[in-house]
Enzyme design. Structure first.
Site: not given
Ligand code: 13P
Length: 251
Positions: A9-11, A97, A99, A167, A173, A213, A234-235
């Site tokens: 997920n590149w967000k 998600h 977020e 999650e 993050g 993470s 994510g990251g």
């Molecule tokens: P991180 O891997 O950056 O913690 O993000 C997780 C995430 O929210 C994937 O959707």
């Protein structure tokens, strides 16, 4: 046997340069590696869906959206329908998600409507659930997951057309991952709830991903936890080597 799914997920990260180059690098690795024992998926920001999809063509890496509207079309400025995502080459879409739930006030009912719209458009929704730090500290983690699941899952359809992502918000993050014990407990709870909601057979066939993470250094341990059918990253999905290494850590 559930095949693992590693989804990136590149967000809200990535311009054409270097986003397309990142996708191309991963596609090259996937083509060179031949058949993989797991599924890989990239969910870039919407403006990159078409060029990233082109870069991934001919590789085993799938394309997904990060969100969709619950209606097919109409006066919803700035929104993207599930059908548009499908038309752009997506096979999956993230819905609910944390977020989106936090930034856009999405309720469980909204998430369910989006998941149903995704299925109607032929996409596989990845329905995200997870508790906040306060909810975990208050001992309410499992109850929160239960509420989210029972109100945000699509009401009909085949288990193969649905993925769940657990999650925990406090692990996203932050560099803090849930312990393998926490993850095993949450995933077992989710699978038992799914059995109640959808039946044993469907619950046994559904993939439940862990997210929060996930990095190359902890992926093997997390992916080996019973009931973990992949990762939502994510990251670390913004780095080709890191994302590839997470896939390669699949047992
Ligand atoms: P991180 O891997 O950056 O913690 O993000 C997780 C995430 O929210 C994937 O959707």
């Amino acid at each position: 046997m559930r095949r693992k799914l590693i989804a990136g997920n590149w967000k809200m990260n990535g311009l054409r340069d270097p986003g397309v180059a990142l996708a191309r690098k991963l596609a090259d690795r996937a083509r060179a590696a031949g058949p993989l024992g797991y599924d890989l998926l990239i969910c870039p920001p919407a403006p990159l869906l078409i060029p990233v999809g082109e870069a991934l063509r001919g590789s085993a890496i799938g394309l997904g959206g990060q969100d969709c509207h619950n209606e097919r079309a109409g006066a919803h400025t700035g929104d993207i329908s599930a059908e548009m995502l499908e038309d752009a080459g997506c096979g999956y879409v993230l819905v609910g998600h944390s977020e989106r739930r936090a930034d856009h006030g999405e309720s469980d009912a909204t998430v369910r409507a989006k998941a149903e719209a995704a299925r109607a458009a032929g996409l596989i929704p990845i329905v995200c659930v997870g508790e906040s730090a306060e909810e975990r500290t208050a001992g309410r983690a499992l109850a929160v997951i239960e509420r989210q699941l029972s109100h945000s899952l699509p009401r009909a359809g085949e288990p193969s057309g649905l993925v769940i992502a657990y999650e925990p918000v406090w692990a996203i993050g932050t560099g803090r991952t849930a312990t393998p014990g926490d993850v095993a407990e949450a995933h077992a709870h989710i699978r038992a709830l799914l059995a109640d909601l959808l039946g044993e057979a469907a619950a046994g066939a559904l993939r439940i991903l862990y997210g929060g993470s996930v990095k190359p250094g902890n992926a093997a341990e997390l992916l080996a936890v019973a009931g973990v059918d992949g990762a939502l990253v994510g990251g670390a999905s913004l780095d080709a080597e890191h994302f590839w290494a997470i896939g390669a850590a699949c047992p």
